[in-house]
Design an enzyme around this catalytic site. Structure first.
Site, PDB file in Angstrom:
ATOM      1  N   ALA A 183       0.907  -1.089   0.191  1.00 47.29           N
ATOM      2  CA  ALA A 183       0.037   0.042  -0.078  1.00 47.29           C
ATOM      3  C   ALA A 183       0.805   1.214   0.008  1.00 47.29           C
ATOM      4  CB  ALA A 183      -0.899  -0.329   1.114  1.00 47.29           C
ATOM      5  N   ASP A 184       2.078   1.022   0.604  1.00 44.58           N
ATOM      6  CA  ASP A 184       2.882   2.547   0.886  1.00 44.58           C
ATOM      7  C   ASP A 184       3.451   2.600  -0.674  1.00 44.58           C
ATOM      8  OD1 ASP A 184       3.530   3.499   3.932  1.00 44.58           O
ATOM      9  OD2 ASP A 184       2.887   1.128   3.779  1.00 44.58           O
ATOM     10  N   MET A 185       3.893   1.503  -1.270  1.00 42.75           N
ATOM     11  CA  MET A 185       4.477   1.875  -2.487  1.00 42.75           C
ATOM     12  C   MET A 185       3.569   2.265  -3.536  1.00 42.75           C
ATOM     13  SD  MET A 185       7.680   0.905  -1.949  1.00 42.75           S
ATOM     14  CE  MET A 185       8.870  -0.095  -1.012  1.00 42.75           C
TER      15      MET A 185
END
Length: 412
Positions: A183-185
């Protein structure tokens, strides 16, 4: 130098002194922590922006604490091409320093809980009162609004709530979270794209803007037509392992010599070609297999035919037959396999760049490849506060004032 346990095939890349990136001349202040904000600012830095990591003293960005083999590997990769300013956010000097920095900036990235930036005295209205062109990228788990906006929002939580983990896992088994900061990427890529679009808009109308980037929104966007499919069927899609809810054959298959291969025959033409290649051309005229809908209803039979043919042959034999026939197949690699693959080597997907502690280290190249205004490796990930004096001088502080800040512990 720490010992290296492999011989690298990657090109040895030197740091480039010339910056030809499309974002050269853009100054980015990155106050974010961990992955999403760093991923966003990495894209901007790789493509020429001057990215200044404003790191909280005494320990800096928590990404520095993510270690493998005693080294801050995430920091070394995702802080490349960036400068570091160590700053005590609780210091009485903090407002003065931030005001001066913000006057010089094009972009500010932050990942505090919603409302924190305002509590610090740097809400968007305040910033735009003296820098109306600034673009503010606000990264959070659940967004700047909504019932969950004030919750701490790590990627794991939104990967769970988004529906991703529910879809991910073996048939009949439990849900699985991704083994990486997915999700962060994804959010970091969205963030860099959003900043680039906002810079284009500013070039047209002269105005900056505030961007609300929620990790939850980002990962939901990659799940396809989940809501539409649910509205039509009344059922959430089941976990299905390495297969697909939409097409077959699509799976990972084991060869006679113990390797794994991935196949995705997701179009009618490719499925027909695969069946012909393995000597089952009759399946193309069989009502049970001649259409995608029919194959989906008989997926176990289809998979049994494909897996049996592959299981009787070696990896090299299967790859040779399928590649020659133009069937969509790929080996399942670990990083150990990747290190020897000629395609990865020729395209320089990884490069060895200089590193003070380890001599040189491999990391992925900037993506995508620009031919006229290319990205580049220009500097290694910085030590905490490595560029503080340079940055402070560029913000208008003289040497004596900077020395006072350092003595008081406001700046490192």
């Amino acid at each position: 130098m720490a010992p290296r346990n492999f011989s690298s095939n990657w090109k040895k890349a030197a740091f480039e002194t010339e910056n030809n990136g499309p974002l050269r001349g853009i100054r980015v202040l990155d106050m974010s922590r961990l992955v999403a904000g760093n991923m966003a600012s990495l894209q901007l830095a790789d493509f020429g922006a001057e990215v200044i990591k404003i790191e909280p003293l005494p320990t800096g960005d928590p990404l520095r604490s993510w270690r493998q083999g005693g080294e801050a590997t995430f920091w070394k990769v995702y802080a490349r091409n960036k400068k570091s300013l160590g700053l005590d956010f609780r210091s009485s000097d903090f407002p003065e320093i931030m005001n001066s920095l913000l006057k010089t900036a094009d972009v500010l990235i932050e990942s505090f809980r919603p409302g924190t930036l305002e509590h610090m005295g740097f809400g968007i209205q305040k910033i735009h009162s003296f820098n109306p062109g600034l673009i503010l990228l606000r990264v959070s788990g659940f967004g700047q609004s909504g019932p969950y906006s004030e919750r701490p929002g790590f990627g794991t939580l939104v990967e769970s709530m988004s529906g991703f983990a529910h879809r991910n896992g073996e048939f009949g088994g439990g849900p699985l979270l991704p083994p990486l900061a997915l999700a962060d990427m994804i959010s970091g890529l969205y963030g860099a794209n959003a900043v680039s679009m906002a810079l284009i808009a500013r070039g047209r109308d002269g105005c900056g803007q505030e961007i609300d980037l929620a990790l939850l929104d980002s990962i939901v966007s990659i799940l396809g037509p989940e809501a539409l499919d649910y509205s039509l069927t009344g059922r959430p899609k089941p976990r299905i392992g390495n297969q697909s809810n939409m097409a077959i054959p699509r799976n990972i298959y084991k060869t006679k010599d113990g390797y794994f291969l991935s196949i995705s025959a997701s179009t009618p033409q490719m499925a027909a070609r695969l069946f012909s290649t393995i000597g089952h051309e009759h399946m193309n005229n069989d009502d049970r297999f001649s259409t995608n809908d029919a194959r989906m209803k008989n997926r176990e039979m289809v998979d049994s035919v494909v897996s049996s043919w592959i299981a009787a042959r070696s990896r090299d034999e299967v790859m040779g037959v399928f590649v020659t026939a133009g069937v969509t197949i790929a080996p399942l690699y670990s990083i150990a396999d990747i290190c020897d693959d000629p395609h990865f080597i020729e395209r320089e997907i990884y490069s060895e760049i200089p590193d003070e502690e380890l001599g040189s280290i491999p990391m992925h190249k900037p993506v995508p490849t620009f031919y006229q205004t290319p990205a580049s490796f220009r500097m290694a990930a910085p030590k905490l506060g490595e560029h503080s004096q340079e940055i402070m001088q560029s913000a208008g502080f003289d040497k004596l004032t900077i020395e006072d800040f350092i003595k008081r512990g406001s700046v490192k």
